[in-house]
Structure formats: structure tokens, C-alpha cells
Enzyme design. Structure first.
Site, short mmCIF file in Angstrom:
data_model
loop_
_atom_site.label_atom_id
_atom_site.label_comp_id
_atom_site.label_asym_id
_atom_site.label_seq_id
_atom_site.Cartn_x
_atom_site.Cartn_y
_atom_site.Cartn_z
N ASP A 7 23.16 14.48 -37.98
CA ASP A 7 22.50 14.78 -36.73
C ASP A 7 22.08 13.45 -36.10
O ASP A 7 22.08 12.41 -36.77
CB ASP A 7 21.28 15.66 -37.00
CG ASP A 7 20.48 15.98 -35.75
OD1 ASP A 7 21.09 16.21 -34.69
OD2 ASP A 7 19.23 15.98 -35.85
N ASP A 9 19.10 12.97 -33.38
CA ASP A 9 17.66 12.83 -33.16
C ASP A 9 16.86 13.09 -34.43
O ASP A 9 16.98 14.16 -35.04
CB ASP A 9 17.20 13.78 -32.05
CG ASP A 9 17.84 13.43 -30.72
OD1 ASP A 9 17.87 12.24 -30.38
OD2 ASP A 9 18.31 14.35 -30.02
N GLY A 51 18.00 19.41 -24.70
CA GLY A 51 17.09 18.87 -23.70
C GLY A 51 17.04 19.67 -22.42
O GLY A 51 15.96 19.91 -21.86
N GLU A 53 17.64 22.75 -22.12
CA GLU A 53 16.98 24.01 -22.44
C GLU A 53 15.46 23.84 -22.50
O GLU A 53 14.72 24.74 -22.11
CB GLU A 53 17.52 24.55 -23.77
CG GLU A 53 18.97 25.06 -23.70
CD GLU A 53 20.02 23.97 -23.65
OE1 GLU A 53 21.20 24.29 -23.44
OE2 GLU A 53 19.67 22.78 -23.81
N ARG A 54 15.00 22.69 -22.99
CA ARG A 54 13.56 22.43 -23.00
C ARG A 54 13.02 22.33 -21.58
O ARG A 54 11.95 22.86 -21.26
CB ARG A 54 13.25 21.15 -23.79
CG ARG A 54 13.45 21.32 -25.28
CD ARG A 54 13.42 20.00 -26.03
NE ARG A 54 14.05 20.18 -27.34
CZ ARG A 54 14.60 19.22 -28.05
NH1 ARG A 54 14.61 17.99 -27.60
NH2 ARG A 54 15.15 19.49 -29.22
N LYS A 88 16.80 12.00 -16.93
CA LYS A 88 16.18 11.87 -18.25
C LYS A 88 17.10 11.14 -19.22
O LYS A 88 16.66 10.29 -20.00
CB LYS A 88 15.81 13.26 -18.77
CG LYS A 88 15.13 13.27 -20.13
CD LYS A 88 16.13 13.57 -21.21
CE LYS A 88 15.51 13.38 -22.58
NZ LYS A 88 16.50 13.59 -23.66
N THR A 126 23.09 18.20 -30.51
CA THR A 126 23.02 18.97 -29.27
C THR A 126 22.45 18.15 -28.12
O THR A 126 22.25 18.66 -27.04
CB THR A 126 22.17 20.25 -29.46
OG1 THR A 126 20.91 19.90 -30.02
CG2 THR A 126 22.87 21.23 -30.39
N GLU A 129 25.82 13.41 -24.84
CA GLU A 129 26.69 12.45 -25.53
C GLU A 129 26.34 10.99 -25.24
O GLU A 129 26.32 10.17 -26.17
CB GLU A 129 28.16 12.72 -25.19
CG GLU A 129 29.10 11.83 -25.97
CD GLU A 129 30.56 12.19 -25.80
OE1 GLU A 129 31.42 11.36 -26.13
OE2 GLU A 129 30.84 13.31 -25.33
N ASP A 185 17.14 16.88 -39.83
CA ASP A 185 15.71 16.58 -39.92
C ASP A 185 14.82 17.76 -39.55
O ASP A 185 13.60 17.66 -39.67
CB ASP A 185 15.37 15.40 -39.00
CG ASP A 185 15.41 15.81 -37.53
OD1 ASP A 185 16.46 16.36 -37.10
OD2 ASP A 185 14.41 15.61 -36.83
#
Length: 264
Positions: A7, A9, A51, A53-54, A88, A126, A129, A185
Site C-alpha cells: 500500500d 499511504d 480522497g 470519497e472523503r 489537493k 486507492t 496515481e 497499515d
């Protein structure tokens, strides 16, 4: 063919606290949006995969939608969200380039050892890229990063905990599930990996340490590096028994003794 799939992050680097959170808040400020996320707010948002989606979760608040001038139609909201998220991503990439997002201990060491040892190494995330590639390059160096395939962002329609990104990685690289170890994580990432039938090692961070990792083969505080305090083993279901730092042989033991983790 033995493989290591990472992963991004929280695994390659401590991106959430030092990269994504400030990048979200800078974006909100730049667009004059009536929101700032604290670390506690963001800990809740991290339960949402992706991101965009957040950011989209802000639309659930009618007060925010009205104050921010959010369009009522779906297409207008999609375009607005895409614009915010591009900004962002640019801000996050800038923070990475400035050295503001520290790589996690052990990543460069283990990735180098795995590639040298003939393992296939890939990244499955996710996040967008460009963000993932920037973090990977900072974490392991440009030469090594250029040899590592990245599956990220909207390459699949469903974000973690859906296993789609790991299913795609396995299919595209022709990996053997029994010989492929994932490093994650978070619980969402763990569920994505095990949902794809892949054993998973978890290296926790400050945001995820209290989550449940019952399906993981091995759970550690970090992967470790020479000169750092010994890694803390939080769960060891495969009898790996790592020493002061996680070594490549420990990753092999994770695959040989999958224990209760990683099964379909």
C-alpha cells in the site's frame, strides 16, 4: 514467483498526517470552503476509502452544500469534486517534493532487498496515481521506483476495503496468491488484501494502531531500520518472530506460515 505488494499511504510514508491532511485543508482554504479538518476529524474520514470519497462526504451536510455553493445536479457535483481533488493532489505532491512527508522506516531497505532477491514488487493504492508515484520515488529513490509497477487511483471503480485493486494487481502481473504478501497499515487495506485471498502483514501508524487486525499474519509497529528502537510485535499468527527489525526472511516466513490470516 514471490511477490511483495505495498500500500502507499501509511506504508511507504507517513502521508496521512504530514501530507494528505494539510493538503486537504489547504485546498479547502484555497476554494474558500467552510471546513477545516482537525486530526480527530481526519481520523474519522480515514474510514472512507479514497480522497475524492472523503471530500464527497462533505456533501452530506446540507449546511456545507449551501455555504459552498455546491450544485444540486450529480454532474455538477462530480465536476466540482474533480476540480477540488486535482488541487489537493497538486498540493500533496508539492509537500512530498519539499521533503515534508517522511518515508516510513524499513521501506527502502526491504524493497531493495526484495528486488535484489528476485521478488516482484508492486504498489496498490486507492490514492491518486501522481501522489503515489511521488511518494514511491521519495521513499525508495527514482531508479528503484522506476522498476516498480503502480496500480492506483481510479484504475478500479471500487476503493478499499473492496479487493478490486488487489485483484487487478494479481491479474495484471500474473501473481500466485500463495506467494504474494501484502503490506498494509489499516483495517480497510487488510480487508481488501484478504478479500483478494492474499496474506497480509500490517505495519500500524498513529491513526490505525487501535483498529482490529485479526486477519493479519503479522502486525508490527513499523518495519524498522538499523539504529532505531526494536520493532514492537503486536500480533504474530505465523510464528515469524522478527528480531529488532523486519527482514526479507521474515516476509518469507509470513508466506510459509500464513496462520489464520490471508485465506479466502
Amino acid at each position: 514467483m514471490t511477490a511483495l505488494v505495498l500500500d502507499c499511504d501509511g506504508v511507504l510514508a507517513d502521508t496521512e498526517r504530514y501530507g494528505h491532511l494539510p493538503a486537504f485543508n489547504t485546498t479547502f482554504e484555497r476554494y474558500g470552503l467552510p471546513v477545516r479538518w482537525s486530526e480527530d476529524d481526519y481520523a474519522v474520514k480515514l474510514r472512507i476509502g479514497g480522497g475524492k470519497e472523503r471530500m464527497a462526504s462533505l456533501f452530506d451536510d446540507p449546511g456545507f452544500a449551501a455555504a459552498a455553493g455546491v450544485p444540486d445536479d450529480e454532474e455538477g457535483r462530480r465536476e466540482l469534486l474533480a476540480r477540488w481533488h486535482r488541487t489537493k493532489t497538486e498540493e500533496f505532491t508539492r509537500l512530498v517534493a519539499q521533503g515534508r512527508v517522511p518515508p516510513r522506516p524499513g521501506i527502502a531497505r526491504l524493497v531493495s532487498a526484495a528486488v535484489t532477491g528476485g521478488w516482484t514488487v508492486a504498489v496498490a493504492s486507492t490514492s491518486a496515481e501522481p501522489s503515489v508515484r511521488a511518494v514511491l520515488t521519495t521513499a525508495v529513490g527514482a531508479e528503484l521506483a522506476g522498476r516498480i509497477p503502480v496500480f492506483a487511483g481510479d484504475v478500479v471503480p471500487a476503493k478499499k476495503p473492496d479487493p478490486a485493486v488487489y485483484e487487478l494487481t494479481v491479474a495484471e502481473l500474473g501473481l500466485d496468491r500463495d506467494d504474494t504478501l501484502v503490506v498494509e497499515d489499516s483495517r480497510n487495506g487488510l480487508l481488501a488484501a484478504t478479500g483478494a485471498g492474499l496474506p497480509c502483514l500490517v505495519t500500524v501508524n498513529g491513526y490505525t494502531r487501535s483498529e482490529s487486525f485479526d486477519e493479519a499474519v503479522l502486525v508490527v509497529s513499523e518495519l524498522g531500520d538499523p539504529g532505531r528502537p526494536p520493532v514492537e510485535v503486536l500480533a504474530d499468527r505465523a510464528g515469524v518472530a522478527p528480531g529488532e527489525q523486519v527482514e526479507l526472511e521474515d516476509l518469507r516466513r509470513c508466506l510459509r506460515g500464513r496462520g489464520t490470516g490471508g485465506g479466502r
